[in-house]
Design a protein around this motif. Sequence first.
Motif, short mmCIF file in Angstrom:
data_model
loop_
_atom_site.label_atom_id
_atom_site.label_comp_id
_atom_site.label_asym_id
_atom_site.label_seq_id
_atom_site.Cartn_x
_atom_site.Cartn_y
_atom_site.Cartn_z
N LYS A 83 0.66 -0.66 -0.14
CA LYS A 83 -0.15 -0.28 -0.35
C LYS A 83 0.84 1.35 0.24
CE LYS A 83 -4.28 -2.25 0.74
NZ LYS A 83 -4.44 -3.09 0.07
N ASN A 84 0.11 2.18 -0.06
CA ASN A 84 1.21 3.70 -0.54
C ASN A 84 0.97 4.44 1.69
OD1 ASN A 84 2.28 5.37 -1.65
ND2 ASN A 84 0.93 6.95 -2.09
N TYR A 85 1.73 3.44 1.80
CA TYR A 85 1.72 4.25 3.45
C TYR A 85 3.46 3.81 3.67
CZ TYR A 85 0.05 -0.34 4.45
OH TYR A 85 -0.68 -2.05 4.50
N GLY A 86 3.94 3.92 4.75
CA GLY A 86 5.60 3.67 5.46
C GLY A 86 5.53 2.28 5.42
N LYS A 87 6.33 2.27 6.47
CA LYS A 87 7.17 1.24 6.83
C LYS A 87 8.07 0.82 8.19
CE LYS A 87 6.35 -1.50 3.28
NZ LYS A 87 5.93 -0.96 2.63
N LEU A 88 7.66 0.17 9.26
CA LEU A 88 8.71 0.93 10.68
C LEU A 88 9.14 -1.10 10.63
CD1 LEU A 88 6.18 1.30 13.49
CD2 LEU A 88 7.96 2.89 11.86
N ARG A 95 11.40 -8.06 10.88
CA ARG A 95 9.80 -7.65 11.20
C ARG A 95 9.71 -6.09 10.66
NH1 ARG A 95 6.14 -7.13 15.63
NH2 ARG A 95 3.84 -7.02 14.23
N SER A 96 8.44 -6.01 9.65
CA SER A 96 7.73 -4.84 9.17
C SER A 96 7.17 -4.72 9.31
CB SER A 96 8.49 -4.83 7.42
OG SER A 96 7.60 -3.86 7.15
N ILE A 97 6.38 -3.51 9.67
CA ILE A 97 4.89 -3.71 10.27
C ILE A 97 4.36 -1.84 9.68
CG2 ILE A 97 3.47 -2.63 12.31
CD1 ILE A 97 6.43 -3.78 13.45
N PRO A 98 3.42 -2.24 8.99
CA PRO A 98 3.14 -0.90 7.81
C PRO A 98 2.55 0.05 9.34
CG PRO A 98 1.10 -2.89 7.55
CD PRO A 98 2.59 -3.14 8.73
N LEU A 99 3.19 1.25 8.42
CA LEU A 99 3.17 2.12 8.64
C LEU A 99 1.76 3.86 8.63
CD1 LEU A 99 4.46 4.20 11.22
CD2 LEU A 99 5.76 5.93 9.21
N GLN A 100 0.78 3.00 9.42
CA GLN A 100 -0.83 3.05 8.91
C GLN A 100 -1.02 3.73 10.22
OE1 GLN A 100 -2.18 -0.38 7.87
NE2 GLN A 100 -3.01 0.47 6.77
N CYS A 101 -1.28 5.38 10.91
CA CYS A 101 -1.40 5.45 12.14
C CYS A 101 -1.30 7.57 11.40
CB CYS A 101 -0.05 5.96 12.75
SG CYS A 101 -0.37 7.26 14.29
N GLY A 122 4.75 6.41 1.09
CA GLY A 122 5.40 4.90 0.03
C GLY A 122 6.74 4.56 0.46
N HIS A 123 7.33 5.40 0.59
CA HIS A 123 9.11 5.48 0.69
C HIS A 123 9.38 5.14 1.80
CE1 HIS A 123 8.25 5.63 -3.92
NE2 HIS A 123 8.95 4.20 -3.50
N THR A 124 8.81 5.39 2.20
CA THR A 124 9.22 6.49 4.65
C THR A 124 8.99 4.99 4.76
OG1 THR A 124 8.26 7.83 4.09
CG2 THR A 124 8.34 7.38 6.35
N ILE A 125 10.14 5.00 5.20
CA ILE A 125 11.25 3.55 6.67
C ILE A 125 11.32 4.22 7.94
CG2 ILE A 125 12.13 1.32 6.49
CD1 ILE A 125 11.45 1.01 3.66
N LEU A 126 11.23 3.91 9.06
CA LEU A 126 11.65 4.16 10.08
C LEU A 126 11.94 3.30 10.51
CD1 LEU A 126 8.60 6.41 11.80
CD2 LEU A 126 10.90 6.72 10.67
N TYR A 127 13.35 2.77 10.80
CA TYR A 127 14.59 2.61 11.53
C TYR A 127 14.66 2.10 13.45
CZ TYR A 127 15.76 1.38 6.43
OH TYR A 127 15.31 1.55 5.31
#
Length: 134
Positions: A83-88, A95-101, A122-127
């Motif tokens: 989807k067009n949302y980021g990821k943690l 582990r990859s968690i959708p960033l839906q908040c 869509g390309h935001t990833i927080l580590y």
Amino acid sequence: MTEKGKYNTKQQTIILRCLKRNKEMFCTVDQFMESFRIEGVHIGRTTVYRALERLHKDGIVLKIPSVEGAPAQYRFIEEYKRKNYGKLVCLKCGRSIPLQCGCIDTFFDHILEAHKFELDQGHTILYGYCEECR
């Protein structure tokens, strides 16, 4: 070719198959190369890098960039998770968690208004570290 600049080769099909087979974990290029060696498949390292980067750019692969000398790692993303949302992303277990908040929308708005910079969600990833790995 189906789209301008997009093509599919036998090597890319093998790389994608390997990604799907290992979809629960992040792998380095060295791990892919070892897997191909065990299977008796010869694919050049440069071809693997290019294919993984193209798949990452297309949103099919999640990439953890090289950090503190550790090699970059790649993981297949199931289509329903693209989807067009980021990821943690957990740096320990991968582990990859959708960033839906709703709070992230406020953060994106702040960046746009205060810094005049538009983030691509869509390309935001927080580590960081997930609850189990902390």
